[in-house]
Design an enzyme around this catalytic site. Sequence first.
Site, short mmCIF file in Angstrom:
data_model
loop_
_atom_site.label_atom_id
_atom_site.label_comp_id
_atom_site.label_asym_id
_atom_site.label_seq_id
_atom_site.Cartn_x
_atom_site.Cartn_y
_atom_site.Cartn_z
N HIS A 507 0.80 -1.22 0.00
CA HIS A 507 0.00 0.00 0.00
C HIS A 507 0.83 1.28 0.00
CE1 HIS A 507 -4.19 -1.38 0.41
NE2 HIS A 507 -3.69 -2.40 1.07
N LYS A 715 -8.40 13.87 4.34
CA LYS A 715 -7.42 12.79 4.41
C LYS A 715 -6.70 12.91 5.74
CE LYS A 715 -6.29 12.81 -0.56
NZ LYS A 715 -6.49 11.39 -0.87
N ARG A 716 -6.04 11.82 6.15
CA ARG A 716 -5.19 11.97 7.34
C ARG A 716 -4.13 13.02 7.02
NH1 ARG A 716 -0.40 8.71 6.98
NH2 ARG A 716 -0.49 7.29 5.19
N LYS A 721 0.64 14.36 1.61
CA LYS A 721 -0.72 14.64 1.13
C LYS A 721 -0.93 16.13 0.89
CE LYS A 721 -2.63 10.49 3.28
NZ LYS A 721 -3.08 9.74 2.09
N THR A 826 -8.63 6.54 -2.01
CA THR A 826 -10.00 6.06 -2.25
C THR A 826 -11.02 7.19 -2.12
OG1 THR A 826 -10.13 5.33 0.06
CG2 THR A 826 -9.59 3.66 -1.60
N LYS A 830 -14.68 8.19 -4.26
CA LYS A 830 -15.97 8.52 -3.65
C LYS A 830 -16.48 9.87 -4.14
CE LYS A 830 -14.20 6.09 0.36
NZ LYS A 830 -13.52 6.27 1.65
#
Length: 984
Positions: A507, A715-716, A721, A826, A830
């Site tokens: 991952h 997101k975390r 990110k 992901t 969505k």
Amino acid sequence: RRKKILSRRERNRKRTRPNGTERNGTELNEMNRVAVKTRRTTRPADAGGVKTTKRCIARAMAKDSSSSSSRSNSKDSSLSRFNYVAEEANVAVSAEKPATGASGSLVGVAIVAAAAGAAIGSFVQKKLGGSAEKSKAPVEQLEIPLALPSVDRVPSDSEAIAGNIGYHAKYTASTSPLKFSLPQAYLATAQSVEERLVERWDATYNSFETGNPKTAYYLSMEYLHGRTLSNAVRNIGLDGEYENALLKFGHTLEEVVAEEKDAGLGNGGLGRLASCFLDSSATLDLPVWGYGLRYKYGLFKQKIEDGLQTEVAEDWLDKSNPWEVRRSQVTYPVKFSGKVGLNGKWVPGEELSATAYDVPIPGYDTANTISLRLWNVESESIRFDLNSFNSGEHLKAHKSQISAEDLCSVLYPGDDSAEGKELRLRQQYFLCSASMQDIVATFKRRQLAQVGKISWSLFPEKVSVQMNDTHPALSAPELMRILMDEEGLDWNSAWKIVTKSCNYTNHTILPEALEAWSLEVMESLLPRHVEIIRRMDKSFRSSLKKLSGESADDFKARLENMAILKNVDPVTLKKSEEPLPDPVVRMANMSVICAAHVNGVAALHTDIVKAETFNDYYNLWPEKFQNKTNGVTPRRWLAWCNPELSKVITKWLGTDEWISDLTLLKGLEQHAESPELHAEWREAKLAMKIRLASYVKEKTGYDIPISSMFDTQIKRIHEYKRQLLNIMAVVYRYKKIKAMSKVERKDVVPKVVMIGGKAFATYVQAKRIVQLIVAVANKVNNDSDIGDLLKVVFIPNYNVSVAEVLIPGTDLCQQISTAGMEASGTSNMKFMMNGSLTIGTLDGANVEIRAEAGAEHFFLFGATADEIPVIRSDRAAGKFVPDPLFAETMDYIKSGIFGESFEELLGSLEGNEGFGRGDYFCVGHDFRSYVEQLDAVDEHWKDQDKWVTSSIINTANSGKFSSDRTIDQYAREIWGVKPHSVSM
């Protein structure tokens, strides 16, 4: 045929009162309640059987209504005895019967097996007219758990459901006699829904046990399945009935659902993906079983206090969890420390007991209901030191219990300390050991039941183990230990089984996430496993051969890169006498070596895995590597969370079959420019934005204008990110608006920027990013000069239920990670399903999303994955020149306009190289192109017809990103698992 006739007669008998009148739904529901309730708590587990008891006890309650006009739930107080026979070991069991003169009817019989995974084989129940009598012919005993009998199907009409909820409100939900508040309504409703899941659950257990299909076992440290109630009632098609039933009590289903707390079993995309996979597996009728840990306090509940993130324990289990079934008989010993004798026998220094808690996972539009089995460590009374307690040393008396319970207290405990690192390793092994013991026990039990003997060569034909990232990597050496030490197999036979049965999903390519555990710590905790790992490593090293034209030095470097153990003596595989760093066990390397298949989770990510991360392995075993682009369940993430848009989709497609076949959404594309569809699409989006605005007001106190563009990043919090890039662009936008004249401001697109996510408790830089976002929000939202042109909101305590509100109400989603660093993502899928447009980099699944939607409906910016290494190299060489826009924004923040200068945070974007320096995630490099694409977004928004067309096209082309498609590929191409339909 005879059995069906008798069964029909029996059902008719139970539906009829003694006087010949028909019973109502509430009475039938009460008749079934005892059987179902008892099955819920004592149903034999279908995995982990050890022994079968010689005695089984059956209790029955009988109820009768003496008047045809009576609809009372009161029970007849005068009861006499009558007997039933349950013959598994020729044992007569007694039950109670209504007083003589009333024919009475059996409410329910549940046979209780009192051993771990104990079998309820065949049994006979027989009414003997007031006296006990044993059957003359013994019934053949099958040591497999079969579904227990119920008197009848649990009624599912709204009237019967209302009666059932009323029963649970009184007897199981701790309701005050004078009120029925929402917390009690939730518990009563949850108990009622679970009774209906039990039927499906039992049928699934029975089908898997008797059919013995090849089964996939999914091991993950995380699961994020959100609220269970709303998903369950919709998946089993009873949401309308429950809505009507609850209205009789003055509550709506939506209000009751909101009372449920999200399960604290995960953190981010890894856990959310695992839950989507279980949902899809159940929906596709696949024999799949999930394994995880039951974290008492989850990761943490995030709070914002004085502008800073603080963490408190999650309270999801404080009032119990009505969805889990504790399997007190399903326990396994999990051993730690100690020593290994010369004969290879492991004498542990500590032993914990893993207890199973099962959670039902119902599929959509199918009877198939699979399980997520969560392991827990519980305080055993033997661990309580009574002598110390009586001596006044109360804390000491509890020390052993506390130490044991620590293991399942928190997800990802802080690992900055040696104790934290050890606890994480203990957690991982606890999951692997309990799960592998359970899997082996299931295989043995089914083999004995089906063919009468155990053939270990068939293990890979019946078992496929999926390791979700490196956390469950110890599954492979643990399976080796069980096969050799407990089942007596030799090394080669055990190794062949392991390498055919285990599979590994990668991952991440982040070095810190490719776990490497201290060899010293692992040897202290798991001495037998280190022996096995050393032999694995030795065998691999000896099997690796020089390539044609490869120099000795290059071969040595390649071998050291691929070996499981690092920084060890190449001969002894123990700590070297040379001055090397401490030896480590590389879990990702071990996973690749042990796995039959290795897969990435997006096309780009898999290419990087093959070309860079595991390139040497790929060159050695190209057939091992596959891509399985992630997906999300369209039920929870579109059909259920966005009811308004779902109605529009169903109307225009003329069917709701898209809920289980998302490729049907493609049919919307032909209507993408229809004015009628545009109007309905806007109306549906507006409804979701109103709901989101109400949520924001409730949780933050901020009022946000509905007409603004809703721009969301959830997101975390992590530097790669790039929430920092997002908030810096917001600062630039704010500064630019402040400098505009009133005339210029008329052309500004009003925007609400929402950012949500948790920063890990010990990740200081991530928590500083949260601090900056909150500070910017406080400044901007209280600046009357710009009014509604810009609003900024930090969404606290982001979780699944929050996402179900945020995603449907979003216009633009941010997927802006540094290219090549996000495996898949992901949330991007969505948002796409729900008609959001995306601004993003060519990273993870963004590449495929852009390809599906079309470049004109995706706002692309930033460096590519191939360019990032060059940019970093140039930066280290001092060649980087900051863009004026970037420098201007940095200076504006440093000026203290947002309360402080944030020097420590911004320092990571300065300098050329070094830890915490040099802008490793290329925020400065990508800043200008990011701002320019945000301007392009504004221009697109100004033409609302164009925007809505793009929104429809995004939804229409999101079919690829259903987890149903992903799981179907896993089943066919990795697990070798076929659909196994369950009949009720």
